[in-house]
Design a protein around this motif. Sequence first.
Motif, PDB file in Angstrom:
ATOM      1  N   VAL A   1     -11.357   0.989  35.634  1.00 15.23           N
ATOM      2  CA  VAL A   1     -10.799   1.893  36.646  1.00 15.23           C
ATOM      3  C   VAL A   1     -10.192   3.085  35.912  1.00 15.23           C
ATOM      4  CG1 VAL A   1      -9.121   2.107  38.526  1.00 15.23           C
ATOM      5  CG2 VAL A   1     -10.265  -0.086  38.136  1.00 15.23           C
ATOM      6  N   ARG A   2     -10.437   4.283  36.438  1.00  9.39           N
ATOM      7  CA  ARG A   2      -9.887   5.503  35.822  1.00  9.39           C
ATOM      8  C   ARG A   2      -9.544   6.534  36.880  1.00  9.39           C
ATOM      9  NH1 ARG A   2     -15.254   8.311  33.044  1.00  9.39           N
ATOM     10  NH2 ARG A   2     -16.201   8.999  35.008  1.00  9.39           N
ATOM     11  N   ASP A   3      -8.814   7.540  36.477  1.00  5.58           N
ATOM     12  CA  ASP A   3      -8.451   8.676  37.325  1.00  5.58           C
ATOM     13  C   ASP A   3      -9.586   9.695  37.248  1.00  5.58           C
ATOM     14  OD1 ASP A   3      -7.393  11.015  38.447  1.00  5.58           O
ATOM     15  OD2 ASP A   3      -5.468  10.814  37.445  1.00  5.58           O
ATOM     16  N   SER A   4     -10.143  10.086  38.371  1.00  7.47           N
ATOM     17  CA  SER A   4     -11.279  11.018  38.360  1.00  7.47           C
ATOM     18  C   SER A   4     -10.915  12.391  37.805  1.00  7.47           C
ATOM     19  CB  SER A   4     -11.859  11.176  39.771  1.00  7.47           C
ATOM     20  OG  SER A   4     -10.914  11.778  40.622  1.00  7.47           O
ATOM     21  N   LYS A   5      -9.651  12.754  37.855  1.00  7.63           N
ATOM     22  CA  LYS A   5      -9.226  14.045  37.310  1.00  7.63           C
ATOM     23  C   LYS A   5      -9.163  14.021  35.786  1.00  7.63           C
ATOM     24  CE  LYS A   5      -5.365  14.272  39.638  1.00  7.63           C
ATOM     25  NZ  LYS A   5      -5.354  12.963  40.260  1.00  7.63           N
ATOM     26  N   ARG A   6      -9.176  12.812  35.213  1.00  5.55           N
ATOM     27  CA  ARG A   6      -9.083  12.675  33.753  1.00  5.55           C
ATOM     28  C   ARG A   6     -10.153  11.695  33.253  1.00  5.55           C
ATOM     29  NH1 ARG A   6      -3.420  11.012  32.014  1.00  5.55           N
ATOM     30  NH2 ARG A   6      -4.294  11.595  30.015  1.00  5.55           N
ATOM     31  N   PRO A   7     -11.432  12.052  33.395  1.00  6.95           N
ATOM     32  CA  PRO A   7     -12.492  11.112  33.020  1.00  6.95           C
ATOM     33  C   PRO A   7     -12.476  10.708  31.545  1.00  6.95           C
ATOM     34  CG  PRO A   7     -13.416  13.269  33.537  1.00  6.95           C
ATOM     35  CD  PRO A   7     -11.959  13.304  33.907  1.00  6.95           C
ATOM     36  N   ALA A   8     -11.917  11.532  30.697  1.00  8.64           N
ATOM     37  CA  ALA A   8     -11.814  11.180  29.280  1.00  8.64           C
ATOM     38  C   ALA A   8     -10.477  10.503  28.969  1.00  8.64           C
ATOM     39  CB  ALA A   8     -11.980  12.421  28.410  1.00  8.64           C
ATOM     40  N   GLY A   9      -9.658  10.335  29.995  1.00 13.15           N
ATOM     41  CA  GLY A   9      -8.340   9.738  29.822  1.00 13.15           C
ATOM     42  C   GLY A   9      -8.389   8.229  29.772  1.00 13.15           C
TER      43      GLY A   9
ATOM     44  N   CYS B   1      -8.454  10.824  43.246  1.00  7.93           N
ATOM     45  CA  CYS B   1      -9.476   9.793  43.332  1.00  7.93           C
ATOM     46  C   CYS B   1      -9.382   8.785  42.199  1.00  7.93           C
ATOM     47  CB  CYS B   1     -10.860  10.428  43.316  1.00  7.93           C
ATOM     48  SG  CYS B   1     -11.154  11.538  44.701  1.00  7.93           S
ATOM     49  N   VAL B   2      -9.667   7.570  42.558  1.00 10.31           N
ATOM     50  CA  VAL B   2      -9.788   6.490  41.596  1.00 10.31           C
ATOM     51  C   VAL B   2     -11.271   6.198  41.470  1.00 10.31           C
ATOM     52  CG1 VAL B   2      -9.314   4.051  41.163  1.00 10.31           C
ATOM     53  CG2 VAL B   2      -7.554   5.504  42.153  1.00 10.31           C
TER      54      VAL B   2
ATOM     55  N   ARG C   1     -18.139   5.467  40.042  1.00 12.59           N
ATOM     56  CA  ARG C   1     -18.202   5.925  41.434  1.00 12.59           C
ATOM     57  C   ARG C   1     -16.777   6.081  41.939  1.00 12.59           C
ATOM     58  NH1 ARG C   1     -16.733   2.074  44.953  1.00 12.59           N
ATOM     59  NH2 ARG C   1     -16.796  -0.091  44.273  1.00 12.59           N
ATOM     60  N   VAL C   2     -16.603   6.962  42.907  1.00  8.31           N
ATOM     61  CA  VAL C   2     -15.289   7.151  43.513  1.00  8.31           C
ATOM     62  C   VAL C   2     -15.039   5.980  44.454  1.00  8.31           C
ATOM     63  CG1 VAL C   2     -13.900   8.618  45.025  1.00  8.31           C
ATOM     64  CG2 VAL C   2     -15.377   9.648  43.305  1.00  8.31           C
ATOM     65  N   SER C   3     -13.882   5.396  44.331  1.00 15.29           N
ATOM     66  CA  SER C   3     -13.514   4.275  45.186  1.00 15.29           C
ATOM     67  C   SER C   3     -13.491   4.708  46.643  1.00 15.29           C
ATOM     68  CB  SER C   3     -12.137   3.748  44.791  1.00 15.29           C
ATOM     69  OG  SER C   3     -11.671   2.828  45.742  1.00 15.29           O
ATOM     70  N   SER C   4     -13.958   3.834  47.525  1.00 11.98           N
ATOM     71  CA  SER C   4     -13.936   4.142  48.956  1.00 11.98           C
ATOM     72  C   SER C   4     -12.510   4.214  49.490  1.00 11.98           C
ATOM     73  CB  SER C   4     -14.743   3.098  49.729  1.00 11.98           C
ATOM     74  OG  SER C   4     -14.193   1.811  49.533  1.00 11.98           O
ATOM     75  N   TYR C   5     -11.537   3.748  48.731  1.00 13.15           N
ATOM     76  CA  TYR C   5     -10.137   3.798  49.154  1.00 13.15           C
ATOM     77  C   TYR C   5      -9.435   5.073  48.693  1.00 13.15           C
ATOM     78  CZ  TYR C   5     -10.525  -0.986  50.735  1.00 13.15           C
ATOM     79  OH  TYR C   5     -10.901  -2.112  51.407  1.00 13.15           O
ATOM     80  N   SER C   6     -10.140   5.949  47.971  1.00 13.76           N
ATOM     81  CA  SER C   6      -9.535   7.206  47.542  1.00 13.76           C
ATOM     82  C   SER C   6      -9.379   8.124  48.734  1.00 13.76           C
ATOM     83  CB  SER C   6     -10.400   7.871  46.469  1.00 13.76           C
ATOM     84  OG  SER C   6     -10.363   7.106  45.286  1.00 13.76           O
ATOM     85  N   GLY C   7      -8.369   8.964  48.676  1.00 17.44           N
ATOM     86  CA  GLY C   7      -8.027   9.792  49.817  1.00 17.44           C
ATOM     87  C   GLY C   7      -8.894  11.008  50.047  1.00 17.44           C
ATOM     88  N   GLY C   8      -9.685  11.432  49.079  1.00 17.83           N
ATOM     89  CA  GLY C   8     -10.522  12.609  49.251  1.00 17.83           C
ATOM     90  C   GLY C   8      -9.779  13.916  49.083  1.00 17.83           C
ATOM     91  N   GLN C   9      -8.546  13.865  48.631  1.00 13.11           N
ATOM     92  CA  GLN C   9      -7.748  15.063  48.422  1.00 13.11           C
ATOM     93  C   GLN C   9      -7.639  15.404  46.936  1.00 13.11           C
ATOM     94  OE1 GLN C   9      -6.447  16.863  51.048  1.00 13.11           O
ATOM     95  NE2 GLN C   9      -7.616  15.432  52.300  1.00 13.11           N
ATOM     96  N   GLY C  10      -8.605  14.968  46.146  1.00 11.33           N
ATOM     97  CA  GLY C  10      -8.566  15.206  44.710  1.00 11.33           C
ATOM     98  C   GLY C  10      -7.802  14.140  43.958  1.00 11.33           C
TER      99      GLY C  10
END
Length: 67
Positions: free
Chosen positions: A41-49, A28-29, A17-26
Amino acid sequence: MNQAHSSLPDLTGAAWRVSSYSGGQGECVEVADNIPDVVPVRDSKRPAGPVIGFAPHAWQAFVAHLG
């Protein structure tokens, strides 16, 4: 004691799930709350990272500090 886990369990069934503390500007944690004994914990832009795993008490302390 190292607060980050050096080896993570199988994350195939992780419910990310996207953390509620993420900024919403892409910038996202994502976290998975359904893995016993670790908070991945991962970077939403790199789900396979890379994924960092935290001890639950360390993650809770971090989130409490943000609030």
